[in-house]
Design an enzyme around this catalytic site. Structure first.
Site, PDB file in Angstrom:
ATOM      1  N   VAL A   1       0.841  -1.213   0.000  1.00 23.32           N
ATOM      2  CA  VAL A   1       0.000   0.000   0.000  1.00 23.32           C
ATOM      3  C   VAL A   1       0.874   1.261   0.000  1.00 23.32           C
ATOM      4  O   VAL A   1       0.622   2.202  -0.761  1.00 23.32           O
ATOM      5  CB  VAL A   1      -0.970   0.005   1.210  1.00 23.32           C
ATOM      6  CG1 VAL A   1      -1.869   1.232   1.157  1.00 23.32           C
ATOM      7  CG2 VAL A   1      -1.817  -1.275   1.235  1.00 23.32           C
TER       8      VAL A   1
ATOM      9  N   LYS B   1      -6.257  -1.687  10.542  1.00 21.14           N
ATOM     10  CA  LYS B   1      -7.455  -2.134  11.294  1.00 21.14           C
ATOM     11  C   LYS B   1      -7.096  -2.886  12.557  1.00 21.14           C
ATOM     12  O   LYS B   1      -7.818  -2.814  13.552  1.00 21.14           O
ATOM     13  CB  LYS B   1      -8.386  -2.970  10.420  1.00 21.14           C
ATOM     14  CG  LYS B   1      -7.743  -4.108   9.653  1.00 21.14           C
ATOM     15  CD  LYS B   1      -7.263  -3.633   8.309  1.00 21.14           C
ATOM     16  CE  LYS B   1      -6.256  -4.576   7.713  1.00 21.14           C
ATOM     17  NZ  LYS B   1      -6.459  -4.853   6.326  1.00 21.14           N
TER      18      LYS B   1
ATOM     19  N   GLY C   1     -10.962  -1.800   2.109  1.00 22.50           N
ATOM     20  CA  GLY C   1     -10.061  -1.155   1.141  1.00 22.50           C
ATOM     21  C   GLY C   1     -10.637   0.082   0.478  1.00 22.50           C
ATOM     22  O   GLY C   1     -10.951   1.070   1.144  1.00 22.50           O
TER      23      GLY C   1
ATOM     24  N   ASP D   1      -8.584 -10.543  10.705  1.00 26.70           N
ATOM     25  CA  ASP D   1      -8.660  -9.296   9.940  1.00 26.70           C
ATOM     26  C   ASP D   1     -10.131  -8.876   9.757  1.00 26.70           C
ATOM     27  O   ASP D   1     -10.485  -7.719   9.980  1.00 26.70           O
ATOM     28  CB  ASP D   1      -7.973  -9.496   8.575  1.00 26.70           C
ATOM     29  CG  ASP D   1      -8.037  -8.243   7.723  1.00 26.70           C
ATOM     30  OD1 ASP D   1      -7.245  -7.320   7.978  1.00 26.70           O
ATOM     31  OD2 ASP D   1      -8.890  -8.181   6.821  1.00 26.70           O
TER      32      ASP D   1
ATOM     33  N   LYS E   1     -12.185  -5.547  11.329  1.00 25.41           N
ATOM     34  CA  LYS E   1     -13.024  -4.646  10.521  1.00 25.41           C
ATOM     35  C   LYS E   1     -14.459  -4.629  11.061  1.00 25.41           C
ATOM     36  O   LYS E   1     -15.098  -3.581  11.103  1.00 25.41           O
ATOM     37  CB  LYS E   1     -12.998  -5.095   9.067  1.00 25.41           C
ATOM     38  CG  LYS E   1     -11.640  -4.872   8.414  1.00 25.41           C
ATOM     39  CD  LYS E   1     -11.516  -5.674   7.131  1.00 25.41           C
ATOM     40  CE  LYS E   1     -10.211  -5.409   6.405  1.00 25.41           C
ATOM     41  NZ  LYS E   1      -9.922  -6.373   5.354  1.00 25.41           N
TER      42      LYS E   1
HETATM   43  N1  LIG Z   1      -2.646  -4.919   1.260  1.00 28.64           N
HETATM   44  C1  LIG Z   1      -3.931  -4.598   1.321  1.00 28.64           C
HETATM   45  O1  LIG Z   1      -4.721  -4.980   0.440  1.00 28.64           O
HETATM   46  C2  LIG Z   1      -4.447  -3.779   2.428  1.00 28.64           C
HETATM   47  C3  LIG Z   1      -3.693  -3.487   3.529  1.00 28.64           C
HETATM   48  N2  LIG Z   1      -4.224  -2.733   4.545  1.00 28.64           N
HETATM   49  C4  LIG Z   1      -3.412  -2.368   5.688  1.00 28.64           C
HETATM   50  O2  LIG Z   1      -2.389  -1.492   5.240  1.00 28.64           O
HETATM   51  C5  LIG Z   1      -1.231  -1.665   6.041  1.00 28.64           C
HETATM   52  C6  LIG Z   1      -0.064  -1.994   5.146  1.00 28.64           C
HETATM   53  O3  LIG Z   1      -0.363  -3.182   4.454  1.00 28.64           O
HETATM   54  P1  LIG Z   1       0.548  -3.709   3.256  1.00 28.64           P
HETATM   55  O4  LIG Z   1       1.127  -2.580   2.519  1.00 28.64           O
HETATM   56  O5  LIG Z   1      -0.258  -4.712   2.561  1.00 28.64           O
HETATM   57  O6  LIG Z   1       1.672  -4.464   4.074  1.00 28.64           O
HETATM   58  P2  LIG Z   1       3.174  -4.767   3.622  1.00 28.64           P
HETATM   59  O7  LIG Z   1       3.667  -5.834   4.527  1.00 28.64           O
HETATM   60  O8  LIG Z   1       3.265  -4.956   2.155  1.00 28.64           O
HETATM   61  O9  LIG Z   1       3.892  -3.374   3.953  1.00 28.64           O
HETATM   62  C7  LIG Z   1       4.218  -2.961   5.233  1.00 28.64           C
HETATM   63  C8  LIG Z   1       5.596  -2.350   5.110  1.00 28.64           C
HETATM   64  O10 LIG Z   1       5.896  -1.720   6.346  1.00 28.64           O
HETATM   65  C9  LIG Z   1       7.238  -2.006   6.661  1.00 28.64           C
HETATM   66  N3  LIG Z   1       7.444  -1.909   8.093  1.00 28.64           N
HETATM   67  C10 LIG Z   1       6.955  -2.706   9.054  1.00 28.64           C
HETATM   68  N4  LIG Z   1       7.401  -2.313  10.249  1.00 28.64           N
HETATM   69  C11 LIG Z   1       8.188  -1.252  10.041  1.00 28.64           C
HETATM   70  C12 LIG Z   1       8.945  -0.408  10.877  1.00 28.64           C
HETATM   71  N5  LIG Z   1       9.004  -0.628  12.192  1.00 28.64           N
HETATM   72  N6  LIG Z   1       9.632   0.604  10.326  1.00 28.64           N
HETATM   73  C13 LIG Z   1       9.601   0.822   8.995  1.00 28.64           C
HETATM   74  N7  LIG Z   1       8.902   0.058   8.129  1.00 28.64           N
HETATM   75  C14 LIG Z   1       8.212  -0.971   8.660  1.00 28.64           C
HETATM   76  C15 LIG Z   1       7.474  -3.413   6.155  1.00 28.64           C
HETATM   77  O11 LIG Z   1       8.845  -3.657   5.943  1.00 28.64           O
HETATM   78  C16 LIG Z   1       6.671  -3.399   4.855  1.00 28.64           C
HETATM   79  O12 LIG Z   1       7.455  -3.003   3.755  1.00 28.64           O
HETATM   80  C17 LIG Z   1      -1.572  -2.748   7.060  1.00 28.64           C
HETATM   81  O13 LIG Z   1      -2.066  -2.150   8.228  1.00 28.64           O
HETATM   82  C18 LIG Z   1      -2.694  -3.509   6.362  1.00 28.64           C
HETATM   83  O14 LIG Z   1      -3.527  -4.167   7.271  1.00 28.64           O
HETATM   84  C19 LIG Z   1      -5.494  -2.241   4.498  1.00 28.64           C
HETATM   85  C20 LIG Z   1      -6.298  -2.504   3.432  1.00 28.64           C
HETATM   86  C21 LIG Z   1      -5.838  -3.326   2.321  1.00 28.64           C
HETATM   87  N1  LIG Z   2      -5.648  -8.678   4.019  1.00 30.96           N
HETATM   88  C1  LIG Z   2      -6.773  -7.834   3.814  1.00 30.96           C
HETATM   89  C2  LIG Z   2      -6.340  -6.575   3.136  1.00 30.96           C
HETATM   90  C3  LIG Z   2      -7.353  -5.547   3.208  1.00 30.96           C
HETATM   91  O1  LIG Z   2      -7.807  -5.115   4.253  1.00 30.96           O
HETATM   92  C4  LIG Z   2      -7.785  -8.538   2.940  1.00 30.96           C
HETATM   93  O2  LIG Z   2      -7.458  -9.590   2.398  1.00 30.96           O
HETATM   94  O3  LIG Z   2      -8.908  -8.049   2.855  1.00 30.96           O
HETATM   95 NA    NA Z   3     -12.850   1.563   2.883  1.00 30.24          NA
END
Ligand SMILES: NC(=O)C1=CN([C@@H]2O[C@H](COP(=O)(O)OP(=O)(O)OC[C@H]3O[C@@H](n4cnc5c(N)ncnc54)[C@H](O)[C@@H]3O)[C@@H](O)[C@H]2O)C=CC1
Ligand SMILES: N[C@@H](CC=O)C(=O)O
Ligand code: NA
Length: 438
Positions: free
Chosen positions: A21, A110, A139, A206, A210
């Protein structure tokens, strides 16, 4: 008053986390900079991106000179912090630090909101800054804002939704492509839908987070992750998917939050996440792949439905950017978004109070009187039968049958007691599955 980016100094934006994201948020900040400035009334100046490793391979859209591993210092020099690291710590500490330094926060986290939402809302309120989180539920779908703002004058009765893209993708792949759970989860991970630890998806945490957020907003009541009755999809088999289809249903992981009244007349809310049989002609049955959909039933508005991409980098970034523009507009024009609304303070009722139709699948001996014995156990708990379907199996001399019993609406507590009583009957070989029917 028209917004004019020329008259307001740029606002400093820090992005924490540059994964699926975060990368897409950075992309839009870079490629849509002029348009975002025109809409927000000030330029959004990306002042840093906090990462774990400076050397990791990244999309070229991310300017390496903005990367830092010192997230704590970064949040102190930002007007708006976008938290996209996920997890509880250090996200929680960083969000609180950002707020203490007067920054508004946009987050997609979340898990953090469902665990520590009230502390974060209180801190943001005390500091007079915004806490926005549209991306945290479903999302790209606008659902937080409609429930929190558009329906603020109505009484929400029930929210039912598919709010986890990964499990919907997995169940859809099991049904249409015959994939196993593990392989489907791997695909969901590769497509950027799954959480860093996909256990959060498949075990329903998850979706439960939500559901807790939606229930808190809908019922003006604090609901935390631990209040949600939760069952994931890991115990489901290909057989469950096939039987669902045979009986005219599609298996979906549903989140349900509703107002309820106990038999003793106590009002409260029920919040649960569980695999559910959705009749195949119901609109939720047609929600495929990683799409999400949320139904809201409100006293005056009636039924509303929200549908779209619930996971994935770009769709989630859309919701994050929408929040970012909103909080920047408040900075430019003055004012603030909504604060926490928890005045109703309804009790969260025990899951046993939930009422539903159920489908119970049993493997039984194929001999006379079996159905009558099973039926009498249901009658003893006042659970009435809507339909029974029997399929015979023979293997050598052994004759068994699969009984699929669909009940009328019954309390969850009564249904559980019935299943326990049925499971110890000598004619019942196995309770294969017990699933609610929408
Ligand atoms: N991927 C999706 O479809 C969706 C994700 N989310 C939420 O968005 C957020 C991010 O999700 P993603 O991007 O999918 O996860 P991801 O795992 O791809 O990205 C998270 C990034 O944060 C970095 N990170 C973690 N701890 C860290 C720290 N202490 N310092 C610096 N960087 C750090 C990780 O290295 C990673 O690159 C989460 O809270 C997730 O639940 C929400 C809706 C949809
Ligand atoms: N892991 C979550 C990402 C969005 O919130 C999902 O699969 O819906
Ligand atoms: Na939304």
């Amino acid at each position: 008053m028209a917004l004019s980016p020329g008259t307001h100094p740029p606002l400093r934006v820090a992005v924490l986390g540059c994964g699926v994201v975060g990368t897409e948020v950075v992309r839009r900040l870079v490629t849509e900079g002029d348009e975002l400035a025109a809409r927000a009334g000030a330029r959004l100046e990306l002042v840093g991106v906090a990462v774990r490793s400076l050397d990791a391979e990244r999309d070229p859209v991310v300017d390496r000179s903005l990367l830092t591993t010192d997230a704590e210092s970064l949040v102190e020099k930002a007007d708006v912090v976008v938290e996209l690291m996920g997890g509880i710590e250090p996200a929680r500490t960083l969000v609180l630090r950002a707020v203490e330094h007067g920054a508004s926060v946009v987050t997609a986290n979340k898990a953090l909101l469902a665990q520590d939402g009230p502390a974060l809302y209180d801190a943001a309120d005390a500091a007079g800054v915004d806490l926005y989180f549209e991306a945290a539920v479903a999302g790209a779908i606008p659902i937080v804002r409609p429930v929190r703002e558009s329906l603020a004058g109505d009484t929400v009765l029930r929210v039912v939704g598919i709010v986890n893209g990964t499990t919907n993708y997995v169940l859809d792949s099991m049904s249409t492509a015959g994939l196993g759970l593990e392989q489907a989860v791997k695909e969901a991970q590769a497509l950027g839908y799954a959480e860093a630890d996909p256990t959060a998806d498949v075990e329903g945490y998850d979706a439960a987070a939500k559901a807790a957020i939606l229930a808190s907003l809908a019922f003006h009541t604090r609901v935390a992750l631990g209040d949600v009755d939760r069952v994931g999809i890991t115990a489901l088999t290909a057989d469950d998917v096939t039987w669902a289809e045979r009986t005219g249903h599609v298996l979906k992981l549903l989140a349900v939050a509703e107002r309820a009244r106990t038999a003793e007349g106590r009002d409260g809310v029920l919040v649960r996440v569980q695999p559910t049989l959705v009749p195949s002609d119901h609109p939720l049955a047609g929600v495929r792949q990683a799409f999400n959909a949320v139904f809201v039933e409100a006293e005056a508005a009636g039924e509303l439905m929200f549908y779209g991409r619930g996971a994935g980098g770009a769709p989630t970034a859309s919701a994050v950017l929408g929040d970012l523009v909103s909080v920047v507009r408040h900075r430019v024009l003055g004012g603030k978004g909504p604060v926490e609304s928890s005045h109703a303070d309804l009790p969260v009722l025990d899951g046993g109070e939930a009422r539903s139709r159920y489908q119970v699948r049993l493997e039984v001996d194929d001999r006379p009187g079996v159905l009558a014995r099973v039926a009498s156990e249901l009658a003893a708990q006042d659970v009435s039968i809507e339909s029974v379907r029997q399929t015979l199996q023979t293997s050598g001399d052994d004759a068994s049958a699969t009984l699929v019993i669909t009940t009328h609406t019954a309390p969850d507590r009564a249904l559980r007691a019935t299943v326990e009583a049925v499971s110890v009957l000598d004619v019942v070989r196995r309770v294969v599955s017990v699933l609610p029917v929408l």
